[in-house]
Design a protein around this motif. Structure first.
Motif, PDB file in Angstrom:
ATOM      1  N   LEU A 106       0.852  -1.198   0.000  1.00  0.00           N
ATOM      2  CA  LEU A 106       0.000   0.000   0.000  1.00  0.00           C
ATOM      3  C   LEU A 106       0.887   1.246   0.000  1.00  0.00           C
ATOM      4  N   HIS A 124       0.156  -3.504  -6.865  1.00  0.00           N
ATOM      5  CA  HIS A 124      -1.265  -3.643  -7.163  1.00  0.00           C
ATOM      6  C   HIS A 124      -1.633  -5.117  -7.351  1.00  0.00           C
ATOM      7  N   THR A 131      -7.090  -9.889  -2.285  1.00  0.00           N
ATOM      8  CA  THR A 131      -8.540  -9.748  -2.467  1.00  0.00           C
ATOM      9  C   THR A 131      -9.124 -11.017  -3.098  1.00  0.00           C
ATOM     10  N   LEU A 148     -18.405  -8.136  -2.502  1.00  0.00           N
ATOM     11  CA  LEU A 148     -18.443  -7.049  -1.524  1.00  0.00           C
ATOM     12  C   LEU A 148     -17.620  -7.415  -0.293  1.00  0.00           C
ATOM     13  N   ARG A 151     -13.935  -7.081  -0.944  1.00  0.00           N
ATOM     14  CA  ARG A 151     -13.520  -5.669  -0.985  1.00  0.00           C
ATOM     15  C   ARG A 151     -13.484  -5.096   0.421  1.00  0.00           C
ATOM     16  N   GLN A 152     -14.468  -5.444   1.234  1.00  0.00           N
ATOM     17  CA  GLN A 152     -14.504  -4.933   2.611  1.00  0.00           C
ATOM     18  C   GLN A 152     -13.300  -5.422   3.417  1.00  0.00           C
ATOM     19  N   THR A 154     -10.365  -6.349   2.293  1.00  0.00           N
ATOM     20  CA  THR A 154      -9.142  -5.691   1.833  1.00  0.00           C
ATOM     21  C   THR A 154      -9.082  -4.255   2.359  1.00  0.00           C
ATOM     22  N   LEU A 155     -10.242  -3.608   2.389  1.00  0.00           N
ATOM     23  CA  LEU A 155     -10.320  -2.253   2.962  1.00  0.00           C
ATOM     24  C   LEU A 155      -9.872  -2.277   4.432  1.00  0.00           C
ATOM     25  N   VAL A 156     -10.363  -3.254   5.185  1.00  0.00           N
ATOM     26  CA  VAL A 156      -9.986  -3.355   6.602  1.00  0.00           C
ATOM     27  C   VAL A 156      -8.486  -3.664   6.721  1.00  0.00           C
ATOM     28  N   ASP A 158      -6.073  -2.844   4.674  1.00  0.00           N
ATOM     29  CA  ASP A 158      -5.292  -1.643   4.359  1.00  0.00           C
ATOM     30  C   ASP A 158      -5.491  -0.543   5.400  1.00  0.00           C
ATOM     31  N   GLY A 159      -6.736  -0.344   5.814  1.00  0.00           N
ATOM     32  CA  GLY A 159      -7.004   0.707   6.796  1.00  0.00           C
ATOM     33  C   GLY A 159      -6.330   0.413   8.124  1.00  0.00           C
ATOM     34  N   LEU A 182     -18.201  -7.973   9.888  1.00  0.00           N
ATOM     35  CA  LEU A 182     -18.381  -8.062   8.435  1.00  0.00           C
ATOM     36  C   LEU A 182     -18.692  -9.498   7.998  1.00  0.00           C
TER      37      LEU A 182
END
Lengths: 189, 189
Positions: A106, A124, A131, A148, A151-152, A154-156, A158-159, A182
């Motif tokens: 990231l 990437h 993912t 979904l 994606r969620q 992967t968001l968690v 990275d965040g 989730l």
């Protein structure tokens, strides 16, 4: 250089690029990289076309370790839900290390600000594979919307790793409850 | 320089620092900043002790716009849940812009890799204020664990904006359902 010397200089450059870029950022100079690797600039440019190519190769080389450390073994007998939690348990453990600066894949993309850079492309792809792992497990676990959920997650990933990397938060007591909510909402087995 | 000329040079430097750092990263040189601002290096160093101080001041100056764009007006009559969703609706809308590179306050901390840097401190404080907003709304909305919910929402904010910034994902169809799941799980009104 002999073939052995070349291999060794190449490995030292890859190691220096991975370590110093992670610690200091993509702005690290070629001189510093060569010095850390004990390799002349001339030799470096014989092995890599540019600093960008060296950086891309160092991320590529780290990818298998990234996958091996985070992902569970194939067919380890655990449920898809447990296999997903394994990734986040590993992240939680890694993020506790004092030199943790977040996910290198990231960070490099944020720092380069150029998605066509060879190193951004490698980064990437590595994260897209994460993912894809989440998506496959989500499907196996009968998630309502596997796309979904992947994606969620992967968001968690990275965040949480970004926030732990900048010492704005700790993953303990944050990642596991968030992922659980989730997975529950997606109806994951 | 007259007082007016100083103010104007200062404003142009702050604007150049904000714009160029966001676009190109914290490695942007003093020469490039001064050139973009139309200010001599000598004048720059009369106004700011260092590039780091200029960067910190530019983040500080942007903070009120950051808050005004993202946060709802105080006492706008909406529920805490709606007020939280307002922030994420704004983020979703911002992240759709072609020049969106993620949250500048996260990026600067990731890039500087030094939490004691003056610009990192400003960035950290601005984001801590966002978490504090989430926490206050979570409490107002009777969330089961307001601290956890506030941390989760900041994690989603950073994860979603970072992933949109590197073009790894889009916020549409991702942010709203994720936030909704977390608000529901926290029992938010």
């Amino acid at each position: 250089m002999t073939t052995d010397a070349k291999a060794s200089a190449r490995e030292r450059l890859l190691e220096a690029a991975a370590t110093l870029t992670y610690r200091d950022g993509v702005g690290i100079g070629v001189d510093a990289l060569c010095k850390a690797a004990g390799v002349s600039k001339r030799s470096m440019y014989q092995l890599f076309e540019s600093k960008g190519e060296l950086l891309a190769a160092s991320l590529e080389e780290r990818a298998s370790a990234f996958v091996a450390t985070l992902l569970p073994a194939a067919d380890d007998g655990r449920s898809p839900r447990e296999r997903i939690m394994h990734v986040f348990d590993q992240l939680t453990s890694q993020a506790g290390a004092p030199d943790f600066q977040g996910c290198r894949y990231l960070a490099v993309q944020i720092e380069l600000k150029d998605q066509s850079h060879p190193a951004s492309r490698v980064a990437h792809r590595v994260k897209a594979n994460l993912t894809a792992f989440f998506r496959a497990e989500a499907e196996q676990g009968d998630a309502g919307d596997p796309d979904l959920l992947a994606r969620q997650l992967t968001l968690v990933f990275d965040g949480a790793s970004a926030r732990a990397g900048i010492k704005a938060d700790t993953p303990t007591g944050l990642i596991a409850p968030t992922v659980t909510v989730l997975l529950d909402a997606a109806g994951m087995r």
